[in-house]
Scaffold this motif. Sequence first.
Motif, PDB file in Angstrom:
ATOM      1  N   ASP A 145     107.473  -4.800 -23.826  1.00 51.16           N
ATOM      2  CA  ASP A 145     106.777  -6.234 -23.942  1.00 51.16           C
ATOM      3  C   ASP A 145     105.490  -6.151 -23.369  1.00 51.16           C
ATOM      4  OD1 ASP A 145     108.880  -7.394 -25.021  1.00 51.16           O
ATOM      5  OD2 ASP A 145     109.746  -7.704 -22.989  1.00 51.16           O
ATOM      6  N   ASP A 146     105.257  -5.180 -22.590  1.00 51.07           N
ATOM      7  CA  ASP A 146     103.922  -4.932 -21.703  1.00 51.07           C
ATOM      8  C   ASP A 146     103.490  -3.533 -21.684  1.00 51.07           C
ATOM      9  OD1 ASP A 146     101.992  -4.677 -19.929  1.00 51.07           O
ATOM     10  OD2 ASP A 146     102.899  -5.767 -18.374  1.00 51.07           O
TER      11      ASP A 146
ATOM     12  N   ARG B 109     100.336  -7.361 -24.806  1.00 51.77           N
ATOM     13  CA  ARG B 109     101.457  -7.901 -24.293  1.00 51.77           C
ATOM     14  C   ARG B 109     102.110  -8.797 -25.462  1.00 51.77           C
ATOM     15  NH1 ARG B 109      97.393  -7.763 -20.458  1.00 51.77           N
ATOM     16  NH2 ARG B 109      98.148  -6.797 -18.645  1.00 51.77           N
ATOM     17  N   VAL B 110     103.199  -8.603 -25.528  1.00 55.64           N
ATOM     18  CA  VAL B 110     104.009  -9.292 -26.613  1.00 55.64           C
ATOM     19  C   VAL B 110     104.402 -10.739 -26.177  1.00 55.64           C
ATOM     20  CG1 VAL B 110     106.347  -9.444 -27.917  1.00 55.64           C
ATOM     21  CG2 VAL B 110     105.515  -7.386 -27.150  1.00 55.64           C
ATOM     22  N   THR B 111     103.605 -11.816 -27.165  1.00 57.54           N
ATOM     23  CA  THR B 111     103.586 -13.111 -26.969  1.00 57.54           C
ATOM     24  C   THR B 111     104.931 -14.065 -27.305  1.00 57.54           C
ATOM     25  OG1 THR B 111     102.457 -13.510 -28.846  1.00 57.54           O
ATOM     26  CG2 THR B 111     101.076 -13.150 -26.874  1.00 57.54           C
ATOM     27  N   GLU B 112     105.630 -13.320 -28.242  1.00 58.65           N
ATOM     28  CA  GLU B 112     106.919 -14.085 -28.706  1.00 58.65           C
ATOM     29  C   GLU B 112     107.697 -13.209 -29.520  1.00 58.65           C
ATOM     30  OE1 GLU B 112     106.070 -17.014 -32.053  1.00 58.65           O
ATOM     31  OE2 GLU B 112     104.343 -17.274 -30.790  1.00 58.65           O
ATOM     32  N   GLY B 113     108.577 -13.521 -30.157  1.00 54.28           N
ATOM     33  CA  GLY B 113     109.622 -12.643 -30.824  1.00 54.28           C
ATOM     34  C   GLY B 113     109.133 -12.045 -32.116  1.00 54.28           C
ATOM     35  N   THR B 114     109.953 -11.403 -32.870  1.00 49.26           N
ATOM     36  CA  THR B 114     109.612 -10.680 -34.156  1.00 49.26           C
ATOM     37  C   THR B 114     109.051 -11.663 -35.078  1.00 49.26           C
ATOM     38  OG1 THR B 114     111.093  -9.071 -33.637  1.00 49.26           O
ATOM     39  CG2 THR B 114     110.459  -9.081 -35.869  1.00 49.26           C
TER      40      THR B 114
END
Length: 610
Positions: A543-544, A604-609
Motif C-alpha cells: 500500500d506504500d 500510496r494506495v488510497t482505497e480498494g481495487t
Amino acid sequence: MIPAMTLSTTRPVTTAELPSARYEPLVDGVRIAVLTHAPGVGARWTVCELGDGLALLEIRTDGGPAPTEVRMSVPLGDAAGYWHPGAGWERTLVADWAGRSRVSLVDGTAAGCLYDHDGRTRLTFAVADPVPETDVVFGVSEENDTHVVHLHLAPAPDGGPRRVLLARSAPTVATALRGLRQWFAAQPQCAPMPVPDSAQAPVYSTWYAFNQRVDAASVEAEARVAASLGCEVLILDDGWQKYGSGRGYAGCGDWRPDPTTFPDFAAHVSAVRAQGLRYLAWVAPLLLGPDADCAERLTPYAPAPAGVPGAQVLDPRRPEVRDHVISLCTRLVADHGLDGLKIDFLDEAMAYRGDGAYAHHEGTDIDDVGRAMTVLLTDLRTALEELRPDGGLLLELRQPYVGPGMAPFGNMLRSFDCPGDATGNRVRTLDTALLAVGGAVHGDMLLWDRDAPAHAVARQLIGSLHCVPQISVRLTELSGEHRETLAFWLAEWRRLRPVLLHGDVESGRPDELYTLVTAARGRACVTTVHSDRIVPVDTTAYDDITLVNGTASDRVVIEVTGGQRPLRMTVRDERGRIIDDCERSPAPGLHIVSVPRSGLVALRVTEGTV
C-alpha cells in the motif's frame, strides 16, 4: 588457457590434477568427496536436514583429529556468477586455477554462492565455524565442465565434527543467504552485540572532510550542524592523535591526543556530546610505527610489516599484545568519556596467518589468528562494557572483518573505503548485508564536489540508502542547495528506515551490481533503480511504495502487477521539492513515470481495487 606447468611446479595448477577421490551425491545436484591428509585417518560425512531449505553437513574423522579437505562439484548448467564475501569486483566466474582465498575471523568468511542467469542458486554454503583460518579453492574446472569449491579445514579444537551449512536451491542469492544469516544469528558463538538506536542513525565522520587536519574547534562547529541535520553519532577519524600527521602510519602506537590540536580532549568530547551526539574515536590498535614513544618496548611483539605504509603489526597470538590492546582501548574510553571506538585494520593480523612467513613467532600461546582475535575481542568487549554498562557501547568494524563471527564484537559494520564512489558504496554495503548478523550495516563516508549539481550530491546519498549513511564533508561550508539536498535525503532516510534496515532485501544478481534493489516490510516497500530497467510495482502486495530514481534519466519505467488500484502519486526532485502530486489508477502493464534523476516518487494506495 591455463598457466604453463614447469619442472619446478610442486603443486597442481587445476583441481583436475589433484589425486582422484570418490564423489557422492550431496544436495541439489552437488557432489561431494571428503579426504584427510594424515596416514591412518579416514573421514565420513552425514547431512542433517534443518528445515526452511537448510541442511548441515558434518565431517568426522576416524583414527584421531586431522585436517580434512571437502570437495564440492556442481554442473555448470546456466551459471552466471559466483559470489563470496571477498569477491570485490570479480563476481562472475573464474577458473579454478585462479580462485583462491584464505579467510579467518578478521578477513572474510568461508562462504559462497553459485547462481544462474535467472538468479536461481545452484550451490550456497558457509563453514559453520567462522573463526579459524580456512583455505578455499573455487572456480570452473575446465577439464570437467563443473564449478568446484574445495575447503581445507583444520581439526576442531574440541575434537568434534567440522560442519558446513548448506542452503538448497533458492530463487535468489539474497533468499539463500538470508537462511544462512538467520542460522548464524541463532548460534551462541555468533550472538550479536546489542545494537543501540544510535548505531542505526546517521553519522558525521571527520575523515574525508578533514583527513588528518583536525582540531577541536573545527570539529565542534561541524558537530552543531550535523546534529541539526539529524546525525546522532560523530566519529573522529585519523589525525587526532600525537604523531598523527602524514598519510603513513609511522606514528601509530601511543594513541594519545595531540596537545596542540586537542589540548583538552575530554572537555572537547563533552562539548560534542552536549550537542546530542555520541562520540567515537578512530584507533588502529594492532599497528605500531617506529616514531611512536612505545615503539622500542613493543617492537619485539611486531615482527611482521603491515600492509599499510610505515608500520609493523602487533602479533595478537601473544598474550602481551592482547593485554596491551585491551589496556589502550579501555584507557581511551575511560579517560576521555567516549561512547565507543572505530577499530581499524584488524585484518592486518593476517600477517601471522598459518601459511605465511611469520606463522612461527616465539612467545605465542595461540597458533590460529582467528582464535587469537576471538580471545582478544571477547576480553575487549567485556572490559569496555564494564565502562559503558548502559548498553550504549558503539564499536565500528570494517570490511573485511564484518562476517557472522564478528557479530559479538561490533554493532556498526562499515563497508570498505570508496571515496566519491556511489556505485562502490551500494555494492559493498549490500555485499556486507548479505551475511551481516545483528549489527547495523554502514556505508563508507560520503563526500562530493562542492561545485557539483544537487543531483550529484543526492546520488551519493542514494548509493548509501539501504544502509546507515555516514556524512564526511565540511557542513559549515555547504551551499544552500547542497544543504537542502542533504537535509531532504537524511529526513527521507529516517522516514524509510524501518523498511530499509529491517525489511527483507532483494538485490538481484551480484554480477549486475545490484542495479534494482527492493526492501519490503509489511505493506511497505522501497525500490531503488540505478540503470535503465523496468521496475515492478505490486499494488496488491503493498500500500506504500517508494521508488527512488538513481539513474541518469528523468523517468522511471514501471510495470504494475496485481489489480488496478487508485494511487496518490507524489513526485519529488533531488532537493525534495514536489514536482507532481496527483491521483492515478494505473492499469496492469508498463507505464512511464516522470521522475527527476536523483528524485523519487511515493505511491500510496488510497482505497480498494477499481
